[in-house]
Design an enzyme around this catalytic site. Sequence first.
Site, PDB file in Angstrom:
ATOM      1  N   LYS A 167       0.825  -1.216   0.000  1.00 27.77           N
ATOM      2  CA  LYS A 167       0.000   0.000   0.000  1.00 27.77           C
ATOM      3  C   LYS A 167       0.852   1.256   0.000  1.00 27.77           C
ATOM      4  CE  LYS A 167      -4.315  -1.647   2.040  1.00 27.77           C
ATOM      5  NZ  LYS A 167      -5.301  -1.435   3.105  1.00 27.77           N
TER       6      LYS A 167
ATOM      7  N   LYS B 129      -5.473 -10.971  -6.520  1.00 26.59           N
ATOM      8  CA  LYS B 129      -6.707 -11.115  -5.741  1.00 26.59           C
ATOM      9  C   LYS B 129      -7.739 -10.056  -6.140  1.00 26.59           C
ATOM     10  CE  LYS B 129      -5.861  -8.194  -1.764  1.00 26.59           C
ATOM     11  NZ  LYS B 129      -5.748  -7.951  -0.351  1.00 26.59           N
TER      12      LYS B 129
ATOM     13  N   LYS C 199     -10.826  -3.853  -4.313  1.00 23.40           N
ATOM     14  CA  LYS C 199     -11.426  -2.639  -4.870  1.00 23.40           C
ATOM     15  C   LYS C 199     -10.375  -1.779  -5.556  1.00 23.40           C
ATOM     16  CE  LYS C 199     -11.339   0.118  -0.646  1.00 23.40           C
ATOM     17  NZ  LYS C 199      -9.957   0.557  -0.854  1.00 23.40           N
TER      18      LYS C 199
HETATM   19  P1  TYM Z   1     -10.790  -5.975   4.539  1.00 23.50           P
HETATM   20  O1  TYM Z   1     -11.808  -4.990   4.982  1.00 23.50           O
HETATM   21  O2  TYM Z   1      -9.835  -5.569   3.468  1.00 23.50           O
HETATM   22  O3  TYM Z   1     -11.497  -7.289   4.051  1.00 23.50           O
HETATM   23  C1  TYM Z   1     -12.511  -7.953   4.810  1.00 23.50           C
HETATM   24  C2  TYM Z   1     -12.328  -9.457   4.700  1.00 23.50           C
HETATM   25  O4  TYM Z   1     -12.398  -9.884   3.324  1.00 23.50           O
HETATM   26  C3  TYM Z   1     -11.289 -10.705   3.019  1.00 23.50           C
HETATM   27  N1  TYM Z   1     -10.945 -10.559   1.594  1.00 23.50           N
HETATM   28  C4  TYM Z   1     -10.848 -11.568   0.716  1.00 23.50           C
HETATM   29  N2  TYM Z   1     -10.998 -12.895   0.863  1.00 23.50           N
HETATM   30  C5  TYM Z   1     -10.850 -13.674  -0.239  1.00 23.50           C
HETATM   31  N3  TYM Z   1     -10.554 -13.173  -1.471  1.00 23.50           N
HETATM   32  C6  TYM Z   1     -10.389 -11.858  -1.671  1.00 23.50           C
HETATM   33  N4  TYM Z   1     -10.112 -11.397  -2.878  1.00 23.50           N
HETATM   34  C7  TYM Z   1     -10.537 -10.984  -0.542  1.00 23.50           C
HETATM   35  N5  TYM Z   1     -10.441  -9.640  -0.380  1.00 23.50           N
HETATM   36  C8  TYM Z   1     -10.697  -9.394   0.928  1.00 23.50           C
HETATM   37  C9  TYM Z   1     -10.192 -10.216   3.939  1.00 23.50           C
HETATM   38  O5  TYM Z   1      -9.183 -11.187   4.119  1.00 23.50           O
HETATM   39  C10 TYM Z   1     -10.952  -9.924   5.201  1.00 23.50           C
HETATM   40  O6  TYM Z   1     -11.116 -11.096   5.980  1.00 23.50           O
HETATM   41  N6  TYM Z   1      -7.410  -5.663   8.224  1.00 23.50           N
HETATM   42  C11 TYM Z   1      -8.731  -6.167   7.851  1.00 23.50           C
HETATM   43  C12 TYM Z   1      -9.831  -5.622   8.722  1.00 23.50           C
HETATM   44  C13 TYM Z   1      -9.605  -5.812  10.170  1.00 23.50           C
HETATM   45  C14 TYM Z   1      -9.716  -7.031  10.893  1.00 23.50           C
HETATM   46  C15 TYM Z   1      -9.426  -6.710  12.236  1.00 23.50           C
HETATM   47  C16 TYM Z   1     -10.034  -8.335  10.518  1.00 23.50           C
HETATM   48  C17 TYM Z   1      -9.264  -4.835  11.066  1.00 23.50           C
HETATM   49  N7  TYM Z   1      -9.160  -5.385  12.311  1.00 23.50           N
HETATM   50  C18 TYM Z   1      -9.439  -7.698  13.220  1.00 23.50           C
HETATM   51  C19 TYM Z   1     -10.042  -9.294  11.516  1.00 23.50           C
HETATM   52  C20 TYM Z   1      -9.748  -8.998  12.862  1.00 23.50           C
HETATM   53  C21 TYM Z   1      -9.029  -5.744   6.430  1.00 23.50           C
HETATM   54  O7  TYM Z   1      -8.530  -4.743   5.957  1.00 23.50           O
HETATM   55  O8  TYM Z   1      -9.971  -6.513   5.794  1.00 23.50           O
END
Ligand code: TYM
Length: 332
Positions: free
Chosen positions: A112, A195, A198
């Site tokens: 990022k 992957k 967005k």
């Molecule tokens: P975030 O908001 O980017 O994504 C939410 C969840 O979706 C999953 N994900 C995917 N899984 C499979 N294929 C894909 N292409 C794909 N894109 C996204 C992510 O792995 C995630 O599970 N850091 C985290 C948010 C967060 C969090 C936490 C999660 C903050 N604190 C504590 C768990 C526990 C994030 O940015 O996910």
Amino acid sequence: KPRVLSGIQPTADSFHLGNYLGALKTWVDMQDEYDTLYFIPDMHAITVQHDPVALRARTTTALAQLLAIGVDPERSAIFAQSQVPEHAQLAWILMCLTGFGEASRMTQFKDKSAKQGTDHASVGLFTYPMLMSADILLYQAEYVPVGEDQRQHLELTRDLAQRFNTRFGAALTVPKAFITKESAKIYDLQDPTSKMSKSGPSPAGLINLLDDPKVSAKKIKSAVTDAEREIRYDPAAKPGVSNLLVINSVLSGRSIAELEQHFAGKGYGDLKVDTADVLTEFVVPLKAKVDNFLDDRAELERMLDIGAQRARAIASETLADVYDKIGFLQPK
Ligand code: TYM
């Protein structure tokens, strides 16, 4: 019941198919057998430039989507991160336990910050993994259902919990990532080796749950495949076809083997039409439910208030123990 915690960022107007298949579907399924807490990390959403009006709207839209896919506020605590101040408080302590080099090795930060230019990346983006660790450790969560891209953050969380416990005395549960193998990584429809995200290479590769279903069906039908004809699950040799098989399988509840058999002797066009249909059947009622919830945003905000109260009851206990063990004076 073992405790589960997970979060999804309110950084877009809609969740995407990767979010749903990689994580959110598992959130819904885990509610029966686990003590589940789910939250909207709005504090993570400001680590990159953001618009305050959009953020506020997206936080309630995120809740509407969670409710529509089946996250149940009776069984799960659902809350917004900024309404539970303990997250920021524990994050500070974890930052003080993390090495600068250790934080520098986080691949998501490297990706990022490279995109924005390191000079423009915020310090918040750098310390994001420690805030995420705090999110998890505050609730003594045993399992964290996430997609593959969060695995490294979970490893850091485990290290920090162990480090704290060793130095200051046992206060934190060491959590495990709960990753659904087959759908842990959903790929971009136009570039099936990266992957779905967005910020992916082209909007045609991304399926947003709240987009016009006709547009999404078209995207499925123009997904990149390969020059063979055979419909077979083989992610290394046939990433595009395998991605469509996974999407179809999870949405329709048919196994990959069943699908391979069903499509034996048929062409890629048949797989695409069927997958587009399965997707349409999923998103049309979903969108209607989301719209319905969004008719009353005040009610959604009330639900988040209630969720935050439930969350704080747990978080404040952990934080008090951590403050005590680290040597802060206790309130009299
Ligand atoms: P975030 O908001 O980017 O994504 C939410 C969840 O979706 C999953 N994900 C995917 N899984 C499979 N294929 C894909 N292409 C794909 N894109 C996204 C992510 O792995 C995630 O599970 N850091 C985290 C948010 C967060 C969090 C936490 C999660 C903050 N604190 C504590 C768990 C526990 C994030 O940015 O996910």
